[in-house]
Design a protein around this motif. Structure first.
Motif: not given
Lengths: 451, 70
Positions: A371-384, A390-400
């Motif tokens: 379901d592409p329409d479900r909440p995922r990224a950009n939803t603070p409660e789902l951030m982690w 990954g996330g935080g200081p070592h988040k994958c630098a190649g994401n963009a």
């Protein structure tokens, strides 16, 4: 975290089914994503399992995953957990470098992904995709996992080492890279220095690749007025704090490390995106409508043009939720940790499972539903909870870079062709046999030129 | 109401998208160790830069930039 006497702390609960000697290794090898979900279901937030003597604590849920991802290297070490990469990347490179040199190397690696380079990479990718589909004809059938492995090897090689290398050396590079890849199988995580033909081939390939790259470096240093806009140029111009440059060995290591970070993660995700587009025609039609509006005047797939394609982005994000290429992230515990009253001792490994997190019904209701329409990224409660990079200081630098490449590929493919599954839908499954998740083989799709 | 810009440097890896979008407000500089990092040149930039600031914030790969009103 609060100070507490060690004696007051609990130990993490242990997962059942341990066998003498091997611990949980056999069950892990059958299907590690399923095994990790069992660990979480049985023990909860912390679950300790045994990998042939290496005690590993799986941390599950957004709170524990946040703690894992935010903790810095000096407490939870990536280097100690990923020593198998040392003979592949090279001595003194990334996880084998002293901490300050490792930081500089990773910084130089990200410098190659900066804005100015990204614009160039977008043009390279668009060109590679165009050359690829030029072979297709009006309709046909292809194994899209094989195809995307080839395509993303070409784009990676081109963006990293430049067009000269890409057009003259791709075949030899492929063979060497293949030998390096085989050197990073599960056995390498037990001991990467065993006497094995596998590892001998790995070392030979590493040495030969350095010869090839040294030759380009020498040639470029002799023609220093030419601009290339590729990653090698950035690696060659980077400096340590004392002003010294990277050695040929270190530059070769960064090239290899970047390939390993970006290649199969991208090909697997691209293959799954193609399958999900074919399997979800309504959503695919939605994405196509958006692409037809945005690219109505046939404009080029430049960096700027690719920045914002919301429906395609949501589609890819949902692919990354169900099929996160890196299922398991690991760190070695350097200092004892008090995690909310539980002691995780130095020397143990800690791990998180992106795959398990993305299938937790508490955060992703009816998790198997695409379901592409479900909440995922950009939803603070789902951030982690939603952590494909990954996330935080070592988040994958190649994401963009990864998202830009995927958008470029599918903006080009979807506007030209329609896709359908060749085999029954349920036969396209996650394959956990390698370190990086991919669709099972065969991965056949039929394509047909749009009217 | 004026724009106020804050950044979370812990998450910044120096991708420099902000610098490309809005060099009037953002710079990226070498740090003592590790990744290059964003520096905010004007915490309260003038209204005419709003569009460019928002592009920088929206396209930051690590969502480091927050724009609030004060």
């Amino acid at each position: 975290m609060p100070e507490a006497a060690v004696s007051e702390l609990k130990l993490p609960p242990k997962v059942s089914g341990e066998k003498p000697g091997v611990g949980h290794m056999e069950e892990f090898d059958v299907n590690f994503a399923e095994f990790l979900m069992r660990c979480n279901a049985e023990c909860g937030e912390l679950a300790e399992y045994n990998m042939a003597g290496q005690q590993t604590v799986l941390m599950s849920g957004p709170r524990a995953q946040e703690a894992f991802l935010k903790t810095l290297d000096k407490k939870l070490s990536r280097a100690a957990a990923y020593q198998a990469t040392v003979p592949v990347f090279g001595k003194g490179v990334i996880f084998d470098a002293p901490p300050d040199r490792m930081k500089t190397q990773l910084k130089i690696q990200v410098d190659a992904l900066r804005y100015q380079n990204m614009k160039n990479y977008a043009n390279i990718i668009a060109q590679e995709v165009q050359d690829w589909v030029a072979e297709w004809g009006d309709e046909g059938e292809l194994d899209f996992l094989d195809e995307f492995i080839r395509l993303t090897l070409h784009t990676a090689c081109h963006c990293l080492l430049g067009s000269d290398f890409r057009h003259k050396m791709t075949e030899e590079f492929k063979a060497l890279y293949h030998d390096l890849e085989k050197g990073l199988q599960a056995i390498a995580f037990v001991d990467p220095y065993l006497q094995q033909p596998l590892f001998a081939a790995r070392d030979k390939a590493r040495a030969r690749l350095q010869e090839l790259i040294s030759a380009i470096i020498a040639e470029r240093r002799a023609n220093s007025d030419v601009a290339y806009g590729d990653a090698l140029e950035t690696f060659m111009s980077g400096t340590y704090k004392d002003g010294s440059r990277l050695t040929d060995n270190e530059i070769t290591g960064l090239v290899i490390a970047t390939m390993f970070a970006g290649h199969h993660t991208s090909s697997g995700t691209a293959a799954w995106t193609a399958i999900e587009l074919a399997r979800n025609p309504d959503y695919a039609a939605n994405v196509l409508e958006e692409l037809n509006t945005l690219f109505a005047d046939g404009q080029a797939l430049t960096f700027e043009a690719l920045r914002e394609i919301p429906r395609l982005e949501s589609f890819i994000e949902e692919v990354l939720r169900l099929h996160p290429p890196l299922v398991l992230l690991m760190r070695r515990v350097i200092e004892d940790i008090d995690y909310n009253g539980t002691l995780i001792e130095a020397g143990k490994t800690v791990a998180i499972s992106t795959y398990g997190s993305h299938r937790n019904p508490e955060y992703f209701p009816d998790p198997e539903r695409f379901d592409p329409d479900r909440p995922r990224a950009n939803t603070p409660e789902l951030m982690w909870a939603y952590i494909p990079f990954g996330g935080g200081p070592h988040k994958c630098a190649g994401n963009a870079f990864a998202l830009m490449q995927l958008k470029s590929i599918f903006a080009a493919l979807l506007t030209r062709y329609e896709f359908e599954l060749v085999d029954p839908p349920h036969t396209y499954r996650d394959d956990f046999s390698a370190m990086v998740l991919k669709p099972s083989s065969p991965c056949r799709l039929r394509y047909k030129k749009r009217a | 109401m004026a724009m106020k810009i804050t950044v979370d440097r812990e998450l910044c890896q120096g991708h420099s998208v902000c610098l490309g979008e809005c060099p009037e407000v953002f710079d990226v500089v070498e740090s003592d160790e590790g990744y290059s990092q964003v520096v905010v040149l004007q915490e309260n930039p003038p209204e005419e830069l709003r569009e460019k600031v928002m592009l920088a914030a929206n396209y930051c790969p690590n969502h480091v930039i927050t724009v609030s009103e004060e």
